[in-house]
Design a protein around this motif. Structure first.
Motif, PDB file in Angstrom:
ATOM      1  N   ARG A  30      44.037  -2.168 -12.733  1.00 50.70           N
ATOM      2  CA  ARG A  30      44.324  -1.728 -14.105  1.00 50.70           C
ATOM      3  C   ARG A  30      43.408  -2.440 -15.099  1.00 50.70           C
ATOM      4  O   ARG A  30      42.993  -1.853 -16.092  1.00 50.70           O
ATOM      5  N   HIS A 126      48.123   4.235 -14.405  1.00 53.60           N
ATOM      6  CA  HIS A 126      48.995   3.216 -14.996  1.00 53.60           C
ATOM      7  C   HIS A 126      50.460   3.488 -14.614  1.00 53.60           C
ATOM      8  O   HIS A 126      51.209   2.555 -14.334  1.00 53.60           O
ATOM      9  N   LEU A 144      53.000  -3.095 -18.131  1.00 59.71           N
ATOM     10  CA  LEU A 144      52.402  -1.784 -17.878  1.00 59.71           C
ATOM     11  C   LEU A 144      53.125  -0.681 -18.644  1.00 59.71           C
ATOM     12  O   LEU A 144      52.484   0.228 -19.193  1.00 59.71           O
TER      13      LEU A 144
END
Length: 192
Positions: A30, A126, A144
Motif C-alpha cells: 500500500r 486498499h 486503511l
C-alpha cells in the motif's frame, strides 16, 4: 534460529513476530501504491490543459497533500510493526504490480478519465488490504479504512467531472487508463 532470520526483532504487543511481518508486507504494498498515486497526481497537476485547467489543477493539490499524509502514516505504521519501510523510487518500481501512468500533456477530461481508472485500482487494492488486516491488526485496519474514506471521496470528485446529468459515467466499460481517457474525451466532444 535461521527460520526467524527474516522476522522483525520486535512488533506491537499482541501480535506475533510473523503477524507483524505479514501486516507490514501488506502495508508495504500500500505504501508503494500511495507513493505512486501521489506522484501520479502531481504529474496530472502539472500536465492538464484546456478550458477546465484551473479547476482540475486546484482540485488535485489537496489530494496530493492528503495522499502524502497517508504515505507518512503508512510508513510509520510499518516501522511501528518492527519492519523498515521501503520508500525509494527503485523499490516502488521493482515491487509494484501495476503499470506506470501513461498520459503526458493532455486535456483535463482525458486526465480525469485516466485518473478514474487509477483510483479504481488503488481503492480496490486498499479494500483488499483492509479486509486482510481486519482480523489480525485492528490498528492497521483502521488506518486503511480511514484512507479509504478520503480516497473514495477524491474518486467521487473525479467522477463528478465524468458523469452525465443522467448519471452515466463517460468512462463506463473502460479497462485501461488510455481507454478511459479516450472515452471521456469522446463523451465531452459529443456533449459540446
Amino acid at each position: 534460529m535461521a527460520a526467524h532470520k527474516d522476522l522483525p526483532d520486535y512488533t506491537v504487543p499482541s501480535l506475533t513476530l510473523q503477524e507483524g511481518k505479514d501486516v507490514a508486507a501488506i502495508l508495504q504494498e500500500r505504501l508503494h501504491s500511495l507513493n505512486d498515486l501521489a506522484l501520479t497526481l502531481k504529474h496530472i497537476h502539472w500536465n492538464v490543459v484546456g478550458p477546465h485547467f484551473i479547476a482540475v489543477h486546484e482540485m488535485i493539490d489537496p489530494q496530493v497533500d492528503a495522499v502524502r499524509a497517508m504515505v507518512d502514516a503508512t510508513a510509520e505504521r510499518i516501522a511501528t510493526l518492527g519492519v523498515p519501510p521501503r520508500g525509494t523510487p527503485g523499490a516502488i518500481v521493482a515491487e509494484r504490480t501495476w503499470e506506470d501512468y501513461h498520459l503526458g500533456r493532455a486535456s483535463t477530461i482525458a486526465h480525469l478519465g485516466a485518473l478514474d481508472e487509477v483510483y479504481q485500482g488503488v481503492i480496490a487494492s486498499h479494500r483488499k488490504a483492509a479486509a486482510d488486516t481486519e482480523a489480525v491488526d485492528t490498528v492497521s485496519n483502521d488506518l486503511l479504512v480511514g484512507h479509504l474514506h478520503e480516497l473514495e471521496l477524491f474518486h467521487w470528485f473525479v467522477r463528478a467531472h465524468l458523469e452525465s446529468s443522467g448519471g452515466e459515467l463517460s468512462t463506463s466499460g473502460a479497462s485501461t487508463e488510455r481507454g478511459a481517457a479516450r472515452k471521456a474525451e469522446s463523451a465531452a466532444k459529443n456533449e459540446a
